[in-house]
Design a protein around this motif. Structure first.
Motif, PDB file in Angstrom:
ATOM      1  N   PHE A  69      27.868  58.368  42.008  1.00 32.65           N
ATOM      2  CA  PHE A  69      29.224  57.607  42.303  1.00 32.65           C
ATOM      3  C   PHE A  69      30.046  58.056  40.919  1.00 32.65           C
ATOM      4  N   LYS A  70      29.591  58.821  40.042  1.00 28.17           N
ATOM      5  CA  LYS A  70      30.480  59.152  38.816  1.00 28.17           C
ATOM      6  C   LYS A  70      31.342  60.542  38.889  1.00 28.17           C
ATOM      7  N   VAL A  71      32.558  60.363  38.800  1.00 28.61           N
ATOM      8  CA  VAL A  71      33.468  61.631  39.081  1.00 28.61           C
ATOM      9  C   VAL A  71      33.017  62.768  38.082  1.00 28.61           C
ATOM     10  N   ASP A  72      32.626  62.161  36.978  1.00 33.00           N
ATOM     11  CA  ASP A  72      32.335  63.323  35.961  1.00 33.00           C
ATOM     12  C   ASP A  72      30.757  63.795  35.746  1.00 33.00           C
ATOM     13  N   GLU A  73      30.113  63.175  36.783  1.00 32.71           N
ATOM     14  CA  GLU A  73      28.625  63.702  36.874  1.00 32.71           C
ATOM     15  C   GLU A  73      28.482  64.176  38.168  1.00 32.71           C
ATOM     16  N   ILE A  74      29.348  64.589  38.876  1.00 33.64           N
ATOM     17  CA  ILE A  74      28.801  64.833  40.432  1.00 33.64           C
ATOM     18  C   ILE A  74      27.984  66.116  40.501  1.00 33.64           C
ATOM     19  N   GLN A  75      26.979  66.039  41.190  1.00 32.52           N
ATOM     20  CA  GLN A  75      25.910  67.026  41.274  1.00 32.52           C
ATOM     21  C   GLN A  75      25.962  67.340  42.710  1.00 32.52           C
ATOM     22  N   SER A  76      25.638  68.594  42.838  1.00 26.85           N
ATOM     23  CA  SER A  76      25.376  69.355  44.421  1.00 26.85           C
ATOM     24  C   SER A  76      23.811  69.576  44.372  1.00 26.85           C
ATOM     25  N   ARG A  77      23.333  69.019  45.303  1.00 26.13           N
ATOM     26  CA  ARG A  77      21.871  69.286  45.582  1.00 26.13           C
ATOM     27  C   ARG A  77      21.802  70.122  47.016  1.00 26.13           C
ATOM     28  N   PRO A  78      20.945  71.158  46.945  1.00 24.99           N
ATOM     29  CA  PRO A  78      20.442  71.792  48.353  1.00 24.99           C
ATOM     30  C   PRO A  78      19.722  70.711  49.214  1.00 24.99           C
ATOM     31  N   GLY A  79      20.038  70.607  50.531  1.00 25.11           N
ATOM     32  CA  GLY A  79      19.313  69.865  51.651  1.00 25.11           C
ATOM     33  C   GLY A  79      17.860  70.447  51.646  1.00 25.11           C
ATOM     34  N   THR A  80      17.145  69.851  52.455  1.00 25.20           N
ATOM     35  CA  THR A  80      15.732  70.303  52.860  1.00 25.20           C
ATOM     36  C   THR A  80      15.645  71.623  53.514  1.00 25.20           C
ATOM     37  N   ASN A  81      16.633  72.013  54.377  1.00 25.37           N
ATOM     38  CA  ASN A  81      16.757  73.479  54.816  1.00 25.37           C
ATOM     39  C   ASN A  81      17.731  74.170  53.958  1.00 25.37           C
ATOM     40  N   ASN A  82      17.966  73.752  52.768  1.00 22.73           N
ATOM     41  CA  ASN A  82      18.756  74.697  51.864  1.00 22.73           C
ATOM     42  C   ASN A  82      20.149  74.462  52.129  1.00 22.73           C
ATOM     43  N   GLU A  83      20.527  73.245  52.824  1.00 20.92           N
ATOM     44  CA  GLU A  83      21.975  72.951  53.130  1.00 20.92           C
ATOM     45  C   GLU A  83      22.913  73.044  51.992  1.00 20.92           C
ATOM     46  N   LYS A  84      24.038  73.549  51.956  1.00 24.35           N
ATOM     47  CA  LYS A  84      25.001  73.250  50.581  1.00 24.35           C
ATOM     48  C   LYS A  84      25.761  72.135  50.879  1.00 24.35           C
ATOM     49  N   GLY A  85      26.150  71.711  49.805  1.00 25.00           N
ATOM     50  CA  GLY A  85      27.086  70.718  49.898  1.00 25.00           C
ATOM     51  C   GLY A  85      27.815  70.470  48.353  1.00 25.00           C
ATOM     52  N   THR A  86      28.758  69.587  48.004  1.00 29.50           N
ATOM     53  CA  THR A  86      29.366  69.475  46.911  1.00 29.50           C
ATOM     54  C   THR A  86      28.892  68.147  46.040  1.00 29.50           C
ATOM     55  N   GLY A  87      28.316  67.217  46.675  1.00 30.50           N
ATOM     56  CA  GLY A  87      28.060  65.889  46.090  1.00 30.50           C
ATOM     57  C   GLY A  87      29.222  65.066  45.832  1.00 30.50           C
ATOM     58  N   PHE A  88      30.359  65.395  46.408  1.00 32.04           N
ATOM     59  CA  PHE A  88      31.578  64.584  46.491  1.00 32.04           C
ATOM     60  C   PHE A  88      31.858  63.517  47.296  1.00 32.04           C
ATOM     61  N   GLY A  89      30.953  63.430  48.581  1.00 26.07           N
ATOM     62  CA  GLY A  89      31.311  62.635  49.471  1.00 26.07           C
ATOM     63  C   GLY A  89      30.810  61.174  48.920  1.00 26.07           C
ATOM     64  N   LEU A  90      29.683  60.730  48.070  1.00 28.60           N
ATOM     65  CA  LEU A  90      29.400  59.548  47.758  1.00 28.60           C
ATOM     66  C   LEU A  90      30.668  59.085  46.702  1.00 28.60           C
ATOM     67  N   VAL A  91      31.246  59.844  46.065  1.00 25.38           N
ATOM     68  CA  VAL A  91      32.318  59.444  45.172  1.00 25.38           C
ATOM     69  C   VAL A  91      33.596  58.840  46.169  1.00 25.38           C
ATOM     70  N   LEU A  92      33.589  59.461  47.149  1.00 21.74           N
ATOM     71  CA  LEU A  92      34.742  59.090  48.404  1.00 21.74           C
ATOM     72  C   LEU A  92      34.175  57.634  48.940  1.00 21.74           C
ATOM     73  N   CYS A  93      32.989  57.918  49.347  1.00 32.09           N
ATOM     74  CA  CYS A  93      32.584  56.348  49.887  1.00 32.09           C
ATOM     75  C   CYS A  93      32.786  55.364  48.932  1.00 32.09           C
ATOM     76  N   LYS A  94      32.469  55.332  47.509  1.00 32.10           N
ATOM     77  CA  LYS A  94      32.654  54.162  46.778  1.00 32.10           C
ATOM     78  C   LYS A  94      34.153  53.864  46.556  1.00 32.10           C
ATOM     79  N   GLU A  95      35.015  54.895  46.423  1.00 28.96           N
ATOM     80  CA  GLU A  95      36.418  54.510  46.540  1.00 28.96           C
ATOM     81  C   GLU A  95      36.835  53.658  47.912  1.00 28.96           C
ATOM     82  N   PHE A  96      36.232  54.286  49.094  1.00 27.97           N
ATOM     83  CA  PHE A  96      36.639  53.786  50.281  1.00 27.97           C
ATOM     84  C   PHE A  96      36.263  52.046  50.305  1.00 27.97           C
ATOM     85  N   ILE A  97      35.032  51.985  50.136  1.00 26.61           N
ATOM     86  CA  ILE A  97      34.436  50.610  50.228  1.00 26.61           C
ATOM     87  C   ILE A  97      34.807  49.662  49.219  1.00 26.61           C
TER      88      ILE A  97
END
Length: 839
Positions: free
Chosen positions: A784-812
């Motif tokens: 949930f920290k903007v300056d600590e966003i981490q992108s981890r590969p999924g179990t099938n090496n799916e790519k992502g940015t780690g930005f979705g949780l930051v957006l979820c926090k803002e919306f909630i």
């Protein structure tokens, strides 16, 4: 009118320097003396004292000295008086030389020579020859410079005047340096150095060692150059020679610019600037601002580059240094050229050209023509560009300036390259390369080798293309030029891709990307340092304001004490009143200090907040830029590989197309989240809370997510009853999509994901649970920290940015809820969020 302006300038200068004790002494001596010869020397001394302040003031005193000496010559006609006239001519010539008015300087040096010949004063004749040689050097007429310097040397050697010999050796060394004759240059510098050591002339020793450093710098041997600059700096520091200390910092800064070590260069020039300011050396200050401008220009911070060039220009205008002005005009023009403002660029280049033509500075005129050519090349007016390059080439050829000729050859080659005339472009590049090899300019050799490689690649001569690209890379590594190394790696990647050797192409592309990312990270560090510098400046201004207030208060207190002392003589009653006033003043002071402490506390708090914001912002932008660049690089690589589709089989095409599809989906999702987040930050997103059944929405999201879950054989289940919430439907929908998508991403094949709910305290709590790979404590803390966003590969090496949780926090939080996570490493994760319950 001119006389009035001069007198007003004189009065203004006198006011400025009223506290300068040295000038005061000179004026006192001038007022006391009645001896005309002493007055002449004093006029010249006063003129030289005003050299860095006002050109008209300097010339006023020099002309007074000349007028008096010529009057004496008419009445006495003695050798002593004639030597004074020669002395005046030399001083005036020196001043015109300093201000870049070389024709006027030559006129007075020639007068000095003619009169010295009449006097048969060999030493003065030698001085005049040396001065005239120096002017020819500044005008880039190197052949004539050598002729006059050798004439000077011949006389001083016959007189065994070693100090004069050493000065001439040094000047001749500089001429050979400009000619690219490095061995000869080194020989003359070493001769000069021997004499300086004999007389223990440490000031000139440091200059001479610096000149030897210039020889290595011009050959691209930067570490050897630095070694000599450090040696010169060490001697200067031992003797506390501040001018030479600052000059060597400046020299080191120049080398660091060439090596793209911009932070080290900036530190060097700031060190030099501090010393030059202490010495009030306007020329030195101007040079530092100019070079800081170069750093900002090379790092594309154009507003700061122009700001520094303008500072340099203003100082040169004040001191009358017209050649310095022309250099600043050129660089400001370069920036407008890079920004596509070609008319402004041409305007500044024209200003520079007029100064250089007036001064007879031929090398500088040729450089201006090069700049005109570059503008017209950018405007795609190839014929006009070629015309200016040819003009520049003609001047450099007449001056036998190999470095200038090489640059012209390269630029003419660029014109033919733009006109798709590859064979002619190649010929010009090869000629330029040959000259640069003679000069030993490794930076240019590396650049040209890469350009030649590009042409051979376009001609499908891949063997030759590889040969030149590898040469470029080897030299770039040798001189430590990251930009040239980066270009070489990119070129090698392109060649191997065309050869169908995709493994090697990818290997070199990764190396290119590593260096490119390194340069990108360096630029981010510079931005942070700039923010810190801005803060320190503002802090200093605040401290100065506080100091001013304290000084004003102290002055007021002193004034009160004086009044009290005087009132004591008058009456005891006034003493009592004065004491009351002092007591009131004390209370005011105490109150003021309390207010200052409060202000200081606020400033410190604001400082801490600003530092946190800056760190957060820079880290956030770094992550966003990096992720965007990675996505686009993947797309670029994929499309480049597909460009040779006829050489790929169906399996390879399918694999590449799938990679592109995944990259596009990830990029689209990332941009969608980023835009939503940005709209929240600026208050532009429409927040429309309403009552709705969240269980129905969860069913919809699960239905959409079934396809992704099926690929990994993951079971989705919902154990949620009907319940209503009061929130914005679009925002809650986006949150559910992100959380379920994340759960699928981090759950192993055959896993389970469940959505459940509870109701408590007028809130509905939704939980998304999985039995996936989970999170460790360190990862949990950074969520949930903007300056600590981490992108981890999924179990099938799916790519992502780690930005979705930051957006979820803002919306909630926008909907008066909260979100939190419970997780155990390799056992699973539960994401909980709460929303207000509907009525």
């Amino acid at each position: 009118m001119k006389k009035i302006v001069i007198i007003l300038s004189l009065l203004f200068s006198l006011t400025l320097f009223s506290k300068n004790t040295e000038i005061e002494k000179l004026f006192k001596k001038l007022n006391r003396t009645k001896e005309d010869t002493t007055k002449i020397h004093l006029y010249l001394d006063i003129g030289n004292a005003y050299k860095t302040v006002n050109p008209d003031t300097v010339m006023y005193f020099f002309e007074k000295a000349l007028e008096l000496s010529e009057n004496l010559e008419g009445s006495k006609n003695s050798k002593t008086v004639k030597r004074l006239v020669v002395f005046c001519y030399t001083n005036i010539g020196s001043f015109y030389q300093h201000t870049g008015k070389y024709k006027k300087a030559m006129e007075f040096y020639q007068k000095s020579l003619d009169l010295s010949r009449k006097l048969k004063d060999k030493l003065k004749i030698s001085d005049s020859y040396s001065n005239i040689g120096t002017i020819y050097l500044y005008q880039s007429n190197l052949k004539k410079a050598l002729v006059f310097c050798h004439k000077s040397l011949e006389i001083s050697e016959s007189l065994n005047e070693k100090k004069r010999m050493s000065i001439t050796y040094n000047t001749i060394g500089v001429v050979h340096l400009y000619l690219g004759e490095f061995d000869k240059s080194l020989d003359f510098f070493q001769k000069a150095l021997e004499i300086y050591k004999e007389f223990n002339d440490t000031s000139n020793m440091t200059k001479c060692i610096s000149n030897i450093g210039h020889i290595f710098a011009d050959q691209g041997m930067y570490e050897k150059a630095k070694e000599n600059y450090h040696k010169s700096l060490e001697i200067a520091e031992k003797t506390s020679d501040k001018i030479e200390i600052a000059s060597n910092y400046s020299n080191l800064g120049t080398i660091n610019i060439r090596q793209s070590n911009y932070e080290e260069a900036k530190n060097s020039f700031n060190n030099a600037l501090t010393i030059f300011r202490q010495l009030n050396s306007l020329d030195g200050i101007s040079v530092c601002y100019y070079n800081l401008g170069l750093i900002y220009k090379d790092t594309d911070v154009y507003d700061k580059a122009i700001e520094n060039f303008q500072k340099s220009l203003k100082i040169d205008q004040e001191s009358g240094n017209r050649i310095g002005m022309s250099s600043s005009y050129n660089k400001i023009g370069n920036i407008y050229e890079y920004q596509g403002e070609y008319d402004k660029a041409l305007q500044y280049f024209q200003e520079s050209l007029e100064i250089r033509e007036e001064a007879g500075y031929k090398n500088g005129v040729a450089s201006c023509y090069l700049n005109f050519g570059n503008v017209y090349l950018s405007k795609k007016d190839y014929e006009l560009a070629k015309e200016y390059y040819q003009k520049s080439f003609q001047i450099f050829e007449n001056l036998n300036d190999k470095s200038g000729i090489a640059i012209c050859m390269q630029n003419i080659g660029n014109v033919f390259l733009h006109q798709k005339n590859l064979d002619t472009a190649l010929k010009y590049y090869q000629k330029s390369l040959k000259l640069n090899k003679e000069l030993g300019d490794k930076q240019q050799i590396s650049d040209l080798a890469n350009s030649i490689s590009t042409i051979y690649s376009s001609q499908k001569k891949y063997g030759k293309s590889l040969e030149f690209s590898k040469k470029s890379l080897t030299i770039a590594k040798e001189i430590g030029s990251l930009s040239e190394e980066r270009n070489a790696y990119l070129q090698l990647s392109s060649i191997y891709e065309k050869l169908g050797q995709y493994k090697k192409a990818l290997e070199f592309f990764k190396k290119f990307k590593t260096i490119n990312d390194s340069i990108f990270s360096s630029e981010k560090s510079k931005q942070i340092i700039e923010m810190e510098t801005l803060y320190q400046t503002e802090k200093k201004e605040k401290e100065n304001q506080i100091l001013t207030q304290k000084n004003e208060f102290n002055e007021l207190t002193i004034s009160r004490h004086k009044s009290l002392r005087n009132f004591l003589i008058i009456i005891l009653l006034i003493i009592f009143i004065s004491m009351v006033l002092i007591y009131n003043q004390y209370r005011l002071k105490k109150f003021a200090l309390q207010e200052l402490k409060k202000s200081d506390k606020i400033i410190r708090k604001q400082k801490n907040e600003l530092e946190i914001m800056n760190k957060t912002r820079n880290r956030f932008f770094s992550i966003i830029s990096h992720d965007l660049k990675n996505s686009f690089t993947s797309l670029q690589m994929g499309t480049e590989l597909l460009s040779d589709i006829e050489e790929l089989d169906k399996k390879e095409i399918s694999m590449i197309a799938n990679e592109i599809k995944i990259s596009v989906e990830n990029l689209y999702r990332f941009l969608e989240n980023l835009l939503e987040w940005a709209r929240i930050q600026i208050g532009r997103i429409h927040h429309n809370p309403q009552q709705f059944d969240i269980s129905r929405m969860i069913s919809e999201v699960l239905e959409i997510s079934k396809a992704k879950a099926k690929i990994k054989d993951i079971e989705l289940s919902s154990i949620i009853g009907r319940c209503t919430v009061f929130a914005d439907k679009n925002m809650v929908y986006s949150v559910l999509q992100n959380l379920i998508s994340n759960a699928i991403k981090f759950t192993n094949s055959g896993g389970e994901i469940a959505i459940s709910n509870t109701i408590a305290d007028n809130n509905v709590q939704i939980t998304v649970s999985d039995n996936g790979i989970g999170l460790n404590n360190d990862q949990l803390e950074k969520l949930f920290k903007v300056d600590e966003i981490q992108s981890r590969p999924g179990t099938n090496n799916e790519k992502g940015t780690g930005f979705g949780l930051v957006l979820c926090k803002e919306f909630i939080e926008k909907n008066n809820g909260r979100i939190w996570i419970e997780s155990k490493f390799e056992k699973g994760t539960s994401v909980h969020f709460s929303l207000p319950k509907g009525s």
